[in-house]
Design an enzyme around this catalytic site. Sequence first.
Site, PDB file in Angstrom:
ATOM      1  N   THR A  13       0.811  -1.210   0.000  1.00 18.34           N
ATOM      2  CA  THR A  13       0.000   0.000   0.000  1.00 18.34           C
ATOM      3  C   THR A  13       0.850   1.268   0.000  1.00 18.34           C
ATOM      4  O   THR A  13       2.029   1.255   0.344  1.00 18.34           O
ATOM      5  CB  THR A  13      -0.941   0.021   1.217  1.00 18.34           C
ATOM      6  OG1 THR A  13      -0.166   0.042   2.419  1.00 18.34           O
ATOM      7  CG2 THR A  13      -1.860  -1.185   1.219  1.00 18.34           C
ATOM      8  N   ASP A  14       0.197   2.360  -0.366  1.00 19.89           N
ATOM      9  CA  ASP A  14       0.855   3.664  -0.331  1.00 19.89           C
ATOM     10  C   ASP A  14       0.487   4.376   0.969  1.00 19.89           C
ATOM     11  O   ASP A  14      -0.122   3.780   1.863  1.00 19.89           O
ATOM     12  CB  ASP A  14       0.474   4.496  -1.564  1.00 19.89           C
ATOM     13  CG  ASP A  14      -1.012   4.781  -1.676  1.00 19.89           C
ATOM     14  OD1 ASP A  14      -1.750   4.622  -0.677  1.00 19.89           O
ATOM     15  OD2 ASP A  14      -1.445   5.162  -2.777  1.00 19.89           O
ATOM     16  N   MET A  15       0.819   5.635   1.074  1.00 13.97           N
ATOM     17  CA  MET A  15       0.569   6.366   2.320  1.00 13.97           C
ATOM     18  C   MET A  15      -0.918   6.515   2.626  1.00 13.97           C
ATOM     19  O   MET A  15      -1.296   6.721   3.771  1.00 13.97           O
ATOM     20  CB  MET A  15       1.246   7.737   2.275  1.00 13.97           C
ATOM     21  CG  MET A  15       2.758   7.615   2.343  1.00 13.97           C
ATOM     22  SD  MET A  15       3.607   9.199   2.420  1.00 13.97           S
ATOM     23  CE  MET A  15       3.029   9.800   3.998  1.00 13.97           C
ATOM     24  N   ILE A  18      -3.958   2.451   0.334  1.00  8.38           N
ATOM     25  CA  ILE A  18      -4.515   1.715  -0.808  1.00  8.38           C
ATOM     26  C   ILE A  18      -3.369   1.078  -1.602  1.00  8.38           C
ATOM     27  O   ILE A  18      -2.220   1.504  -1.518  1.00  8.38           O
ATOM     28  CB  ILE A  18      -5.398   2.604  -1.708  1.00  8.38           C
ATOM     29  CG1 ILE A  18      -4.610   3.763  -2.311  1.00  8.38           C
ATOM     30  CG2 ILE A  18      -6.593   3.133  -0.932  1.00  8.38           C
ATOM     31  CD1 ILE A  18      -5.382   4.584  -3.304  1.00  8.38           C
TER      32      ILE A  18
END
Length: 127
Positions: A13-15, A18
């Site tokens: 996931t990203d920050m 997601i």
Amino acid sequence: MHHFPVRVYYEDTDMAGIVYYANYLRYIERARSDWVREIGIDQNAMRDEGLVFAVRRVEADYIAPAKFDDELQVETSVEQVTAARLVLKQVVKRDEQPLFQAVVTIVCIADTGAPARLPANIRLLVH
């Protein structure tokens, strides 16, 4: 249709929590490798004969986000087989909701890097 389960890990996931867009390509690659093995294609034997699969083209659509800890399924189906290429449709779903889909064109290349025909036994296996 081939089904391959994927769990979304924190590292995927990203920050925002997601799935980072490029990780969908990893998911569908794993699913293709599993599908190839399941239908009886030995990629190590292919390599020993001087042939490997290569992705020629990917058309990708990002439909909805997957999130940390989601349980996903990658569905792989054959769209087209010719003497030189294999076209697959791959859909990443959460339950029945499509999140990502791609049309992937696979070709064979020789160990020299030159294009090669798909071996006849492979064309028969994927029909």
